[in-house]
Design a protein around this motif. Structure first.
Motif, PDB file in Angstrom:
ATOM      1  N   GLY B  10    -124.911 -56.566  41.324  1.00 37.00           N
ATOM      2  CA  GLY B  10    -123.729 -56.368  42.152  1.00 37.00           C
ATOM      3  C   GLY B  10    -122.456 -56.137  41.350  1.00 37.00           C
ATOM      4  O   GLY B  10    -121.357 -56.151  41.914  1.00 37.00           O
ATOM      5  N   GLY B  11    -122.591 -55.885  40.058  1.00 35.66           N
ATOM      6  CA  GLY B  11    -121.424 -55.642  39.195  1.00 35.66           C
ATOM      7  C   GLY B  11    -121.798 -56.028  37.773  1.00 35.66           C
ATOM      8  O   GLY B  11    -122.965 -56.336  37.489  1.00 35.66           O
ATOM      9  N   ASP B  12    -120.804 -56.023  36.896  1.00 36.31           N
ATOM     10  CA  ASP B  12    -121.058 -56.420  35.502  1.00 36.31           C
ATOM     11  C   ASP B  12    -121.082 -57.944  35.422  1.00 36.31           C
ATOM     12  O   ASP B  12    -120.087 -58.599  35.764  1.00 36.31           O
ATOM     13  N   LEU B  13    -122.189 -58.471  34.952  1.00 34.46           N
ATOM     14  CA  LEU B  13    -122.353 -59.929  34.935  1.00 34.46           C
ATOM     15  C   LEU B  13    -121.397 -60.574  33.936  1.00 34.46           C
ATOM     16  O   LEU B  13    -121.393 -60.242  32.751  1.00 34.46           O
ATOM     17  N   LEU B  14    -120.568 -61.508  34.427  1.00 38.32           N
ATOM     18  CA  LEU B  14    -119.624 -62.227  33.562  1.00 38.32           C
ATOM     19  C   LEU B  14    -120.111 -63.631  33.243  1.00 38.32           C
ATOM     20  O   LEU B  14    -119.839 -64.175  32.177  1.00 38.32           O
ATOM     21  N   TRP B  15    -120.782 -64.240  34.209  1.00 37.82           N
ATOM     22  CA  TRP B  15    -121.247 -65.630  34.043  1.00 37.82           C
ATOM     23  C   TRP B  15    -122.333 -65.872  35.079  1.00 37.82           C
ATOM     24  O   TRP B  15    -122.269 -65.295  36.166  1.00 37.82           O
ATOM     25  N   GLN B  16    -123.316 -66.685  34.740  1.00 37.30           N
ATOM     26  CA  GLN B  16    -124.199 -67.142  35.812  1.00 37.30           C
ATOM     27  C   GLN B  16    -124.752 -68.516  35.525  1.00 37.30           C
ATOM     28  O   GLN B  16    -124.896 -68.941  34.380  1.00 37.30           O
ATOM     29  N   GLY B  17    -125.026 -69.225  36.609  1.00 44.82           N
ATOM     30  CA  GLY B  17    -125.657 -70.528  36.558  1.00 44.82           C
ATOM     31  C   GLY B  17    -126.848 -70.510  37.505  1.00 44.82           C
ATOM     32  O   GLY B  17    -127.251 -69.446  37.994  1.00 44.82           O
ATOM     33  N   ALA B  18    -127.394 -71.684  37.769  1.00 50.18           N
ATOM     34  CA  ALA B  18    -128.588 -71.767  38.611  1.00 50.18           C
ATOM     35  C   ALA B  18    -128.301 -71.305  40.041  1.00 50.18           C
ATOM     36  O   ALA B  18    -129.168 -70.741  40.707  1.00 50.18           O
ATOM     37  N   PHE B  19    -127.075 -71.519  40.511  1.00 54.88           N
ATOM     38  CA  PHE B  19    -126.792 -71.300  41.926  1.00 54.88           C
ATOM     39  C   PHE B  19    -125.888 -70.106  42.224  1.00 54.88           C
ATOM     40  O   PHE B  19    -125.890 -69.592  43.338  1.00 54.88           O
ATOM     41  N   CYS B  20    -125.068 -69.717  41.249  1.00 52.53           N
ATOM     42  CA  CYS B  20    -124.065 -68.673  41.466  1.00 52.53           C
ATOM     43  C   CYS B  20    -124.002 -67.745  40.273  1.00 52.53           C
ATOM     44  O   CYS B  20    -124.341 -68.139  39.163  1.00 52.53           O
ATOM     45  N   ARG B  21    -123.476 -66.555  40.512  1.00 52.15           N
ATOM     46  CA  ARG B  21    -123.106 -65.685  39.401  1.00 52.15           C
ATOM     47  C   ARG B  21    -121.712 -65.108  39.677  1.00 52.15           C
ATOM     48  O   ARG B  21    -121.279 -65.034  40.837  1.00 52.15           O
ATOM     49  N   VAL B  22    -121.046 -64.703  38.601  1.00 54.27           N
ATOM     50  CA  VAL B  22    -119.733 -64.058  38.699  1.00 54.27           C
ATOM     51  C   VAL B  22    -119.888 -62.663  38.124  1.00 54.27           C
ATOM     52  O   VAL B  22    -120.388 -62.501  37.004  1.00 54.27           O
ATOM     53  N   VAL B  23    -119.482 -61.649  38.898  1.00 54.88           N
ATOM     54  CA  VAL B  23    -119.592 -60.273  38.414  1.00 54.88           C
ATOM     55  C   VAL B  23    -118.227 -59.601  38.476  1.00 54.88           C
ATOM     56  O   VAL B  23    -117.353 -59.980  39.265  1.00 54.88           O
ATOM     57  N   TYR B  24    -118.080 -58.582  37.624  1.00 48.96           N
ATOM     58  CA  TYR B  24    -116.846 -57.807  37.604  1.00 48.96           C
ATOM     59  C   TYR B  24    -117.050 -56.541  38.426  1.00 48.96           C
ATOM     60  O   TYR B  24    -118.073 -55.876  38.308  1.00 48.96           O
ATOM     61  N   VAL B  25    -116.059 -56.208  39.246  1.00 53.20           N
ATOM     62  CA  VAL B  25    -116.132 -55.059  40.136  1.00 53.20           C
ATOM     63  C   VAL B  25    -115.176 -53.991  39.593  1.00 53.20           C
ATOM     64  O   VAL B  25    -113.981 -54.231  39.503  1.00 53.20           O
ATOM     65  N   GLU B  26    -115.689 -52.853  39.243  1.00 54.29           N
ATOM     66  CA  GLU B  26    -114.845 -51.781  38.658  1.00 54.29           C
ATOM     67  C   GLU B  26    -114.170 -51.007  39.784  1.00 54.29           C
ATOM     68  O   GLU B  26    -114.538 -49.870  40.082  1.00 54.29           O
ATOM     69  N   GLU B  27    -113.193 -51.602  40.417  1.00 57.21           N
ATOM     70  CA  GLU B  27    -112.539 -50.972  41.571  1.00 57.21           C
ATOM     71  C   GLU B  27    -111.237 -50.313  41.115  1.00 57.21           C
ATOM     72  O   GLU B  27    -110.343 -51.004  40.603  1.00 57.21           O
TER      73      GLU B  27
END
Lengths: 136, 136
Positions: B10-27
């Motif tokens: 869903g975007g460029d992966l910035l961080w992830q853990g067992a339950f969530c991930r954070v992605v960057y959106v090139e908007e």
């Protein structure tokens, strides 16, 4: 201070505590639309303490829970924007497949006219359910 | 399952853990736009346990905090909509007075063209700052 959420309730008051209030927004096409407003003039979630953030979100989620029970929406939309009114407030919006903008956000160009098929919930019952959810 | 957030990052992966991930959106026009995505296919915040909700929001607020530090936006916008993709994800959007839609929501009709005055942050540095904020 010229902030409209400092000077006015911002809707029909459903519940309030020391830190937050919940108001009903009479938005055509969006029965159940509520806002959860921080009582003090604070701009961002990260301007609150961690405990304050958790408290505010508990109220947002209690409102979501009551709206899901009462209105069985296709989706709940949650948003804290505040570009025009930088005083923390959360929109809690039950969405239905036949609402004016679905599946787009409510701030987009409407896809269909407002229909009157869905009526606004009775506010005393809604207020009572929110109070009950928060007293659990 | 045909859910695009189950099948793709869903975007460029910035961080992830067992339950969530954070992605960057090139908007275009929105440097710093991130999404915080629950790893499992869950529709609403109130389908999570209270502990899970707090965990997810802690990550949303950590991302907000890093974006405020790095980009000094006029406002942060937070939203969990998911009408089109009913898999829990939060938009975390730094807003500036000269962005395409300000002060309106990013889903409204644009008010001005995208300018290239603001560049996207360096993603390794952003990823590092998010990891540091979450390890605190």
């Amino acid at each position: 201070m010229s902030c409209e959420l400092c000077n006015r309730t911002g809707g029909d008051l459903l519940w309030q505590g020391a830190f937050c209030r919940v108001v009903y927004v009479e938005e055509p096409g969006y029965p159940g639309f509520c806002r959860v407003i921080w009582q003090a003039h604070v701009k961002e979630m990260t301007d609150l303490s961690e405990a304050e953030r958790i408290h505010l979100m508990e109220i947002v989620f209690a409102v979501e829970s009551v709206l899901r029970e009462q209105l069985d929406p296709a989706k709940i939309n949650l948003a804290s924007l505040g570009n025009a009114v930088p005083h923390l407030h959360w929109h809690v919006v039950p969405r239905h497949a036949d609402d004016p903008h679905f599946p787009q956000p409510i701030w987009s160009t409407p896809k269909r006219p407002v229909t009157s098929d869905r009526s606004h919930p009775a506010l005393p019952a809604l207020a009572g359910a929110i109070a009950a959810a928060l007293d659990e």
